[in-house]
Design an enzyme around this catalytic site. Structure first.
Site, short mmCIF file in Angstrom:
data_model
loop_
_atom_site.label_atom_id
_atom_site.label_comp_id
_atom_site.label_asym_id
_atom_site.label_seq_id
_atom_site.Cartn_x
_atom_site.Cartn_y
_atom_site.Cartn_z
NE ARG A 171 -1.49 -30.10 -26.17
CZ ARG A 171 -0.39 -29.31 -25.76
NH1 ARG A 171 -0.54 -28.60 -24.60
NH2 ARG A 171 0.88 -29.39 -26.26
NE ARG A 175 -5.44 -26.57 -38.27
CZ ARG A 175 -4.26 -26.47 -37.88
NH1 ARG A 175 -3.17 -26.70 -38.73
NH2 ARG A 175 -3.84 -26.06 -36.66
NE ARG A 248 3.28 -42.22 -18.67
CZ ARG A 248 3.42 -43.33 -18.39
NH1 ARG A 248 3.39 -43.87 -17.14
NH2 ARG A 248 3.74 -44.18 -19.38
NE ARG A 279 7.32 -36.06 -28.24
CZ ARG A 279 6.47 -34.88 -27.79
NH1 ARG A 279 5.62 -34.46 -28.68
NH2 ARG A 279 6.67 -34.54 -26.50
CD GLU A 299 9.48 -37.03 -25.71
OE1 GLU A 299 10.16 -36.36 -26.56
OE2 GLU A 299 8.54 -37.01 -25.35
CE1 TYR A 347 0.30 -32.63 -20.93
CE2 TYR A 347 0.30 -30.54 -22.26
CZ TYR A 347 0.69 -32.00 -22.20
OH TYR A 347 0.98 -32.73 -23.51
CG ASP A 349 2.41 -25.44 -24.15
OD1 ASP A 349 3.18 -26.14 -24.11
OD2 ASP A 349 1.70 -25.33 -25.19
P1 FAD Z 1 11.10 -26.49 -15.32
O1 FAD Z 1 11.76 -26.36 -16.62
O2 FAD Z 1 10.71 -27.88 -14.61
O3 FAD Z 1 11.91 -25.79 -14.13
C1 FAD Z 1 12.04 -26.17 -12.72
C2 FAD Z 1 13.42 -26.34 -12.08
O4 FAD Z 1 13.21 -26.36 -10.78
C3 FAD Z 1 14.02 -27.51 -12.82
O5 FAD Z 1 15.19 -27.16 -13.25
C4 FAD Z 1 14.32 -28.23 -11.45
O6 FAD Z 1 15.54 -29.18 -11.60
C5 FAD Z 1 14.33 -27.44 -10.44
N1 FAD Z 1 13.90 -28.05 -9.04
C6 FAD Z 1 13.02 -28.69 -8.85
N2 FAD Z 1 13.01 -28.94 -7.47
C7 FAD Z 1 13.91 -28.31 -6.88
C8 FAD Z 1 14.64 -28.33 -5.53
N3 FAD Z 1 14.05 -29.02 -4.36
N4 FAD Z 1 15.80 -27.69 -5.45
C9 FAD Z 1 16.30 -27.04 -6.30
N5 FAD Z 1 15.89 -27.07 -7.71
C10 FAD Z 1 14.54 -27.69 -7.81
N6 FAD Z 1 6.35 -26.07 -23.92
C11 FAD Z 1 6.18 -25.20 -24.96
O7 FAD Z 1 5.69 -24.02 -24.98
N7 FAD Z 1 6.35 -25.90 -26.52
C12 FAD Z 1 6.70 -27.05 -26.38
O8 FAD Z 1 6.96 -27.71 -27.63
C13 FAD Z 1 7.20 -27.89 -25.16
N8 FAD Z 1 7.24 -29.12 -25.09
C14 FAD Z 1 7.62 -29.72 -24.22
C15 FAD Z 1 8.31 -31.18 -24.27
C16 FAD Z 1 8.45 -31.91 -23.10
C17 FAD Z 1 8.71 -33.36 -23.06
C18 FAD Z 1 8.01 -31.18 -21.94
C19 FAD Z 1 8.52 -32.17 -20.48
C20 FAD Z 1 7.50 -30.10 -21.59
C21 FAD Z 1 7.26 -29.32 -22.90
N9 FAD Z 1 7.00 -27.81 -22.78
C22 FAD Z 1 6.90 -27.05 -24.07
C23 FAD Z 1 6.74 -27.27 -21.63
C24 FAD Z 1 7.76 -26.31 -21.01
O9 FAD Z 1 8.92 -27.46 -20.83
C25 FAD Z 1 7.51 -25.96 -19.62
O10 FAD Z 1 6.60 -24.90 -19.92
C26 FAD Z 1 8.61 -25.06 -18.87
O11 FAD Z 1 9.78 -25.55 -19.07
C27 FAD Z 1 8.36 -24.78 -17.50
O12 FAD Z 1 9.01 -24.25 -16.91
P2 FAD Z 1 9.25 -24.10 -15.28
O13 FAD Z 1 10.32 -23.12 -14.76
O14 FAD Z 1 7.75 -23.75 -14.52
O15 FAD Z 1 9.48 -25.60 -14.93
N1 UDP Z 2 -1.62 -37.33 -29.39
C1 UDP Z 2 -2.08 -38.45 -30.12
N2 UDP Z 2 -1.11 -38.70 -31.26
C2 UDP Z 2 -0.34 -37.97 -31.49
C3 UDP Z 2 0.05 -36.80 -31.06
C4 UDP Z 2 -0.70 -36.59 -29.70
O1 UDP Z 2 -2.90 -38.95 -29.68
O2 UDP Z 2 0.54 -38.36 -32.62
C5 UDP Z 2 -2.37 -36.90 -27.98
C6 UDP Z 2 -1.77 -37.60 -27.00
O3 UDP Z 2 -2.62 -37.92 -26.13
C7 UDP Z 2 -0.83 -36.73 -26.25
C8 UDP Z 2 -1.71 -35.42 -26.62
O4 UDP Z 2 -2.51 -35.72 -27.85
O5 UDP Z 2 -0.65 -36.72 -24.81
C9 UDP Z 2 -0.83 -33.83 -26.70
O6 UDP Z 2 0.39 -34.42 -27.49
P1 UDP Z 2 1.17 -33.07 -28.02
O7 UDP Z 2 2.45 -33.70 -28.72
O8 UDP Z 2 0.39 -31.89 -28.43
O9 UDP Z 2 2.04 -32.54 -26.44
P2 UDP Z 2 3.23 -32.59 -25.73
O10 UDP Z 2 3.37 -34.09 -25.45
O11 UDP Z 2 4.22 -32.12 -26.68
O12 UDP Z 2 2.96 -31.78 -24.50
#
Ligand code: FAD
Ligand code: UDP
Length: 366
Positions: A171, A175, A248, A279, A299, A347, A349
Site C-alpha cells: 500500500r 510516487r 493485533r 499516530r 493510538e 484486512y 477497507d
Molecule cells: P466491525 O466494524 O468490526 O463490526 C463487527 C461487529 O460485530 C462489532 O461491532 C462487534 O462488536 C460485533 N460482534 C463481534 N462478535 C460478536 C458477538 N459474538 N456477538 C455480538 N456482536 C459481535 N477502512 C477504510 O475504508 N478507511 C479507513 O481509513 C480505515 N481505517 C481503519 C482504522 C482502524 C484502526 C481499523 C481497525 C480499521 C480501519 N478501517 C478503515 C477498516 C474498517 O474499520 C472496516 O472495513 C469496517 O469497520 C468493517 O466492518 P465489519 O462490519 O466487517 O466489522
Molecule cells: N506504514 C509505515 N509507515 C507509516 C505508515 C504506514 O511503514 O508511516 C506501513 C505499516 O507497516 C502499516 C502499513 O504501512 O501497517 C499500512 O498502513 P496504513 O496507515 O495505510 O493502514 P492502516 O493501519 O490505517 O490500516
C-alpha cells in the site's frame, strides 16, 4: 420462526446486509455485543467535533456503485488524506512522494529522486523479497525504510520486519509527483455528520439488541431464525477448535485540549520505534473544524488476547493456512454465513466491506 435472519454484529457489513434484507421484506434482528451500533466506524460528538472512537476512518473507493450507495446515506466532504510522518524531530510528507524525497535528500526533479532511490536499491541488491524488510528495501531503499517504515511497522505489528509478509507495505509505493494524497482512489471524503448516522439509517427498520454477545447466548436464540449472518471472529464462533487466529489490538487514549489547533493536520504518524504510539489523530481536521477546543487520540498498538478487540487480522502464511481450515468448517456449517472483516479474516477497507455485503445480499435475496 420469528426471524428470517439473525445478524451478529451491527458493524458496516451486518448493517448493509440487514438493510437490504429488510427492504425485501425479510424479518431481521441484529445482535451487537457492544453498547452501540456501527462497529469500528463508530463516531460520536465531543466538543461539537465528530470523534472517530476506534481510529481514523477515511472513506475512499474507486467502486462507482459503492460510492453511489454510501452517498444515499450521507453526503461527503472533500477531505483528502495527507498524513505526515514525524521521525526524530523531522517531518516528512506521506505517501512517499517528491515532497518526501526533497526533504530527505534535497532532490528537486523526479529524475534526481529516481536516481537516488535506484542507487539505494542497487546497494542492497534484493531481487526476490522474502519478507517486509526486503520488500521495503527493494521498493524505496535504505533511508526511507529506516526512517519511515521500520519503526512504525515493528510497533504496529509487534514483530521484526523480517518476520512480516511483504504484502503489508504494497500500500505504500513511491510516487514521483508532488502529490500528498495518500490514496489513489477516484472518490474520497468524510461523511458530514459522522459515520454513526449512516448505520442508524441503514438499521432504521431493523430490530437491534445491544449488549448481547451471541456466542454466550446461542441457546436462547436456537430455533428462532432461518439463517445467521455472523460478522464476529470466525475462530471464536468455532470456539477456537483449531487454535487462535492471530490479531493485533489497539489502545486509544483520547483527550480534549484547551486550544484550537494542536498539530495542524488530521493524522501525524510517529515512525520512530521509541515513541510508544503509532499516530496522533486530531479529529476536527477531518471536517475542517474551527471549534475553540480540540480532541486528539493517540493510538498504541498492542498484542491481542481473548478479552481485547481484534482490530487487525495478521494475514501471514501461518494464519492464512489456519483460516482456510476454519473456512472449510464454515462452508459445512448449515444456515450460517460468515462475513465482514472478522468473519472472513481479511484486512478489508470500508468500501470492500460494502461491496461484499451487497454481493451477499444479491445472492441471498434474489
Ligand atoms: P466491525 O466494524 O468490526 O463490526 C463487527 C461487529 O460485530 C462489532 O461491532 C462487534 O462488536 C460485533 N460482534 C463481534 N462478535 C460478536 C458477538 N459474538 N456477538 C455480538 N456482536 C459481535 N477502512 C477504510 O475504508 N478507511 C479507513 O481509513 C480505515 N481505517 C481503519 C482504522 C482502524 C484502526 C481499523 C481497525 C480499521 C480501519 N478501517 C478503515 C477498516 C474498517 O474499520 C472496516 O472495513 C469496517 O469497520 C468493517 O466492518 P465489519 O462490519 O466487517 O466489522
Ligand atoms: N506504514 C509505515 N509507515 C507509516 C505508515 C504506514 O511503514 O508511516 C506501513 C505499516 O507497516 C502499516 C502499513 O504501512 O501497517 C499500512 O498502513 P496504513 O496507515 O495505510 O493502514 P492502516 O493501519 O490505517 O490500516
Amino acid at each position: 420462526m420469528e426471524y428470517d435472519y439473525l445478524i451478529v454484529g451491527a458493524g458496516l457489513f451486518g448493517s448493509v446486509f440487514a438493510h437490504e434484507a429488510a427492504k425485501q421484506g425479510k424479518r431481521c434482528v441484529v445482535l451487537e455485543k457492544r453498547t452501540h451500533i456501527a462497529g469500528n466506524i463508530y463516531t460520536e460528538k465531543v466538543e461539537d467535533i465528530q470523534v472517530h472512537r476506534y481510529g481514523a476512518h477515511i472513506f475512499h473507493t474507486s467502486d462507482e456503485r459503492v460510492w453511489e450507495y454510501i452517498n444515499t446515506f450521507a453526503s461527503f466532504n472533500n477531505y483528502i488524506n495527507s498524513p505526515i510522518a514525524f521521525y526524530k524531530n523531522e517531518m516528512y510528507n506521506l505517501p512517499f512522494n517528491m515532497n518526501t524525497f526533497n526533504k530527505m535528500w534535497g532532490v528537486r526533479t523526479p529524475a534526481e529522486a529516481q536516481a537516488k532511490i535506484t542507487q539505494q536499491i542497487q546497494a542492497v541488491g534484493i531481487a526476490e523479497p522474502q519478507n517486509l524488510e526486503e520488500q521495503a528495501l527493494r521498493l524505496v531503499g535504505q533511508d526511507i525504510y529506516e526512517k519511515l517504515i521500520k519503526g512504525y511497522t515493528e510497533k504496529q505489528w509487534g514483530k521484526s520486519c523480517r518476520e512480516l509478509p511483504a504484502s503489508i507495505i504494497q500500500r505504500l509505493p513511491a510516487r514521483y509527483t508532488y502529490n500528498n494524497n495518500y490514496f489513489r482512489d477516484s472518490y474520497q471524503g468524510i461523511p458530514v455528520g459522522g459515520y454513526t448516522q449512516i448505520i442508524e439509517k441503514l438499521l432504521a427498520d431493523v430490530r437491534i439488541e445491544l449488549g448481547v454477545d451471541y456466542l454466550k447466548e446461542r441457546d436462547a436464540w436456537k430455533g428462532r431464525f432461518g439463517k445467521i449472518i455472523f460478522t464476529g471472529p470466525i475462530d471464536a464462533y468455532f470456539d477456537y477448535c483449531y487454535g487462535e487466529l492471530e490479531y493485533r489490538s489497539l489502545h486509544f487514549e483520547t483527550e480534549t485540549l484547551e486550544m484550537e489547533n494542536f498539530q495542524g493536520n488530521a493524522v501525524i504518524n510517529y515512525t520512530e520505534r521509541e515513541v510508544p504510539y503509532t499516530r496522533i489523530i486530531e479529529h476536527k481536521h477531518f471536517e475542517f473544524g474551527t471549534q475553540p477546543k480540540t480532541v486528539v487520540t493517540r493510538e498504541y498498538p498492542k498484542d491481542w488476547s481473548r478479552n481485547d478487540e481484534p482490530y487487525y487480522t495478521v494475514n501471514d502464511s501461518r494464519n492464512v493456512a489456519l483460516y482456510e481450515k476454519y473456512r472449510a468448517k464454515a462452508v459445512a456449517e448449515k444456515n450460517v454465513i460468515f462475513g465482514g472483516r472478522l468473519g472472513s479474516y481479511q484486512y478489508y477497507d470500508m468500501d470492500k466491506v460494502i461491496a461484499a455485503a451487497l454481493a451477499l445480499a444479491a445472492q441471498e435475496l434474489h
